[in-house]
Each structure stands twice: as structure tokens, then as C-alpha cells.
Design a protein around this motif. Sequence first.
Motif, PDB file in Angstrom:
ATOM      1  N   HIS A   1       0.803  -1.217   0.000  1.00  0.00           N
ATOM      2  CA  HIS A   1       0.000   0.000   0.000  1.00  0.00           C
ATOM      3  C   HIS A   1       0.836   1.267   0.000  1.00  0.00           C
ATOM      4  O   HIS A   1       0.307   2.367   0.179  1.00  0.00           O
ATOM      5  CB  HIS A   1      -0.938  -0.005   1.212  1.00  0.00           C
ATOM      6  N   PHE A   2       2.149   1.140  -0.206  1.00  0.00           N
ATOM      7  CA  PHE A   2       3.037   2.293  -0.119  1.00  0.00           C
ATOM      8  C   PHE A   2       2.630   3.414  -1.067  1.00  0.00           C
ATOM      9  O   PHE A   2       2.624   4.585  -0.688  1.00  0.00           O
ATOM     10  CB  PHE A   2       4.489   1.874  -0.373  1.00  0.00           C
ATOM     11  N   ALA A   3       2.294   3.083  -2.298  1.00  0.00           N
ATOM     12  CA  ALA A   3       1.917   4.123  -3.262  1.00  0.00           C
ATOM     13  C   ALA A   3       0.709   4.913  -2.774  1.00  0.00           C
ATOM     14  O   ALA A   3       0.662   6.141  -2.894  1.00  0.00           O
ATOM     15  CB  ALA A   3       1.627   3.492  -4.625  1.00  0.00           C
ATOM     16  N   ARG A   4      -0.258   4.229  -2.216  1.00  0.00           N
ATOM     17  CA  ARG A   4      -1.449   4.920  -1.706  1.00  0.00           C
ATOM     18  C   ARG A   4      -1.114   5.773  -0.480  1.00  0.00           C
ATOM     19  O   ARG A   4      -1.595   6.896  -0.340  1.00  0.00           O
ATOM     20  CB  ARG A   4      -2.554   3.903  -1.372  1.00  0.00           C
ATOM     21  N   PHE A   5      -0.284   5.245   0.428  1.00  0.00           N
ATOM     22  CA  PHE A   5       0.143   6.013   1.600  1.00  0.00           C
ATOM     23  C   PHE A   5       0.851   7.303   1.156  1.00  0.00           C
ATOM     24  O   PHE A   5       0.611   8.376   1.690  1.00  0.00           O
ATOM     25  CB  PHE A   5       1.105   5.210   2.490  1.00  0.00           C
ATOM     26  N   THR A   6       1.715   7.164   0.151  1.00  0.00           N
ATOM     27  CA  THR A   6       2.445   8.315  -0.365  1.00  0.00           C
ATOM     28  C   THR A   6       1.488   9.339  -0.960  1.00  0.00           C
ATOM     29  O   THR A   6       1.612  10.539  -0.713  1.00  0.00           O
ATOM     30  CB  THR A   6       3.475   7.856  -1.433  1.00  0.00           C
ATOM     31  N   ALA A   7       0.522   8.876  -1.736  1.00  0.00           N
ATOM     32  CA  ALA A   7      -0.457   9.786  -2.344  1.00  0.00           C
ATOM     33  C   ALA A   7      -1.275  10.506  -1.274  1.00  0.00           C
ATOM     34  O   ALA A   7      -1.518  11.714  -1.371  1.00  0.00           O
ATOM     35  CB  ALA A   7      -1.358   9.005  -3.302  1.00  0.00           C
ATOM     36  N   LEU A   8      -1.701   9.775  -0.246  1.00  0.00           N
ATOM     37  CA  LEU A   8      -2.478  10.384   0.826  1.00  0.00           C
ATOM     38  C   LEU A   8      -1.660  11.430   1.590  1.00  0.00           C
ATOM     39  O   LEU A   8      -2.163  12.502   1.907  1.00  0.00           O
ATOM     40  CB  LEU A   8      -2.999   9.323   1.792  1.00  0.00           C
ATOM     41  N   ALA A   9      -0.410  11.089   1.860  1.00  0.00           N
ATOM     42  CA  ALA A   9       0.456  12.037   2.583  1.00  0.00           C
ATOM     43  C   ALA A   9       0.696  13.283   1.753  1.00  0.00           C
ATOM     44  O   ALA A   9       0.650  14.413   2.255  1.00  0.00           O
ATOM     45  CB  ALA A   9       1.773  11.371   2.943  1.00  0.00           C
ATOM     46  N   ALA A  10       0.948  13.102   0.451  1.00  0.00           N
ATOM     47  CA  ALA A  10       1.158  14.245  -0.434  1.00  0.00           C
ATOM     48  C   ALA A  10      -0.099  15.104  -0.518  1.00  0.00           C
ATOM     49  O   ALA A  10      -0.026  16.349  -0.494  1.00  0.00           O
ATOM     50  CB  ALA A  10       1.581  13.773  -1.814  1.00  0.00           C
ATOM     51  N   GLU A  11      -1.241  14.463  -0.593  1.00  0.00           N
ATOM     52  CA  GLU A  11      -2.513  15.197  -0.660  1.00  0.00           C
ATOM     53  C   GLU A  11      -2.745  15.988   0.624  1.00  0.00           C
ATOM     54  O   GLU A  11      -3.159  17.143   0.583  1.00  0.00           O
ATOM     55  CB  GLU A  11      -3.633  14.189  -0.872  1.00  0.00           C
ATOM     56  N   LEU A  12      -2.453  15.362   1.764  1.00  0.00           N
ATOM     57  CA  LEU A  12      -2.632  16.019   3.040  1.00  0.00           C
ATOM     58  C   LEU A  12      -1.671  17.197   3.181  1.00  0.00           C
ATOM     59  O   LEU A  12      -2.062  18.274   3.658  1.00  0.00           O
ATOM     60  CB  LEU A  12      -2.399  15.031   4.186  1.00  0.00           C
ATOM     61  N   ALA A  13      -0.439  17.012   2.732  1.00  0.00           N
ATOM     62  CA  ALA A  13       0.564  18.094   2.826  1.00  0.00           C
ATOM     63  C   ALA A  13       0.142  19.255   1.933  1.00  0.00           C
ATOM     64  O   ALA A  13       0.333  20.404   2.236  1.00  0.00           O
ATOM     65  CB  ALA A  13       1.938  17.575   2.420  1.00  0.00           C
TER      66      ALA A  13
END
Length: 130
Positions: free
Chosen positions: A118-130
Motif C-alpha cells: 500500500h506504499f503508493a497509496r500512503f504516499t499519495a495520501l500524505a502528499a494530498e494532506l501536505a
Amino acid sequence: MRSDAGTPSLIPGPPARDDGTAAIAAAGGLHEYQLRLHAEYGPVVRFPLPGAGLAVSVADPVLLEATAKIDKRPEKLFEFLAPLQESGNLQTIPADEHGPWRRVMLSVLAGRPSHEAHFARFTALAAELA
């Protein structure tokens, strides 16, 4: 690659011309500096760190898990952070207290197939939140 002392260095990183304070400040903090170093030198990098001489940073979950039992750090390494953090913070507690907590954290966070899947999704969520 050679270190400043003229001895071979197997871990890539920037030249250790000073204690690293200026480079860390120029990057906007230690975390940003480490991100820059990993982007330039790869998942394992050595760099000068104020109060520690040379430090090694590992940014690969599998390598991090493999090195989880290594817990050697100068006692005063993160002393400068103590006034900024709550008591008992993993970065500032003594190594003998830090070790067991570090292993617990790494057993959950490092090198696990579910995290990797799920790393790609975690990265996308973190980027979206930032």
C-alpha cells in the motif's frame, strides 16, 4: 569513495567538511536534509551531524528492519531537541530505554508486505494532506 581522513568509506555521502549544521539549516531542518541526501546518494547515506561526528541514515524499510538491532548512538546526539519535545520522546531518551521501543516500532513499520503493498497509496495520501 574516501572519507576526509583518507580512509575508504563504503557508505556514500557528502564530504564531512564541518559538523553539518550549515547544510541542515540550509535544507530547512534535519528531515529535509536527510531526504535530499537520500535522493542524491541512495537508501543508505552517511553525513556529518552536530554532536555526533558522522551519522548513518537508512531510508529503506527492508534495510531498516535488518539493522533494527543496531542501537549505537552518542548519548548527547539528540540532546539539543529535548527542550522542544515532550519527556520520554524516542529521539531523546537514553539508548537503553530507546532500544526496546525502537524494536516495537520497527516491528510494525519496517519491511512489512502490507505496508509495501500500500506504499503508493500512503504516499499519495500524505502528499494530498501536505
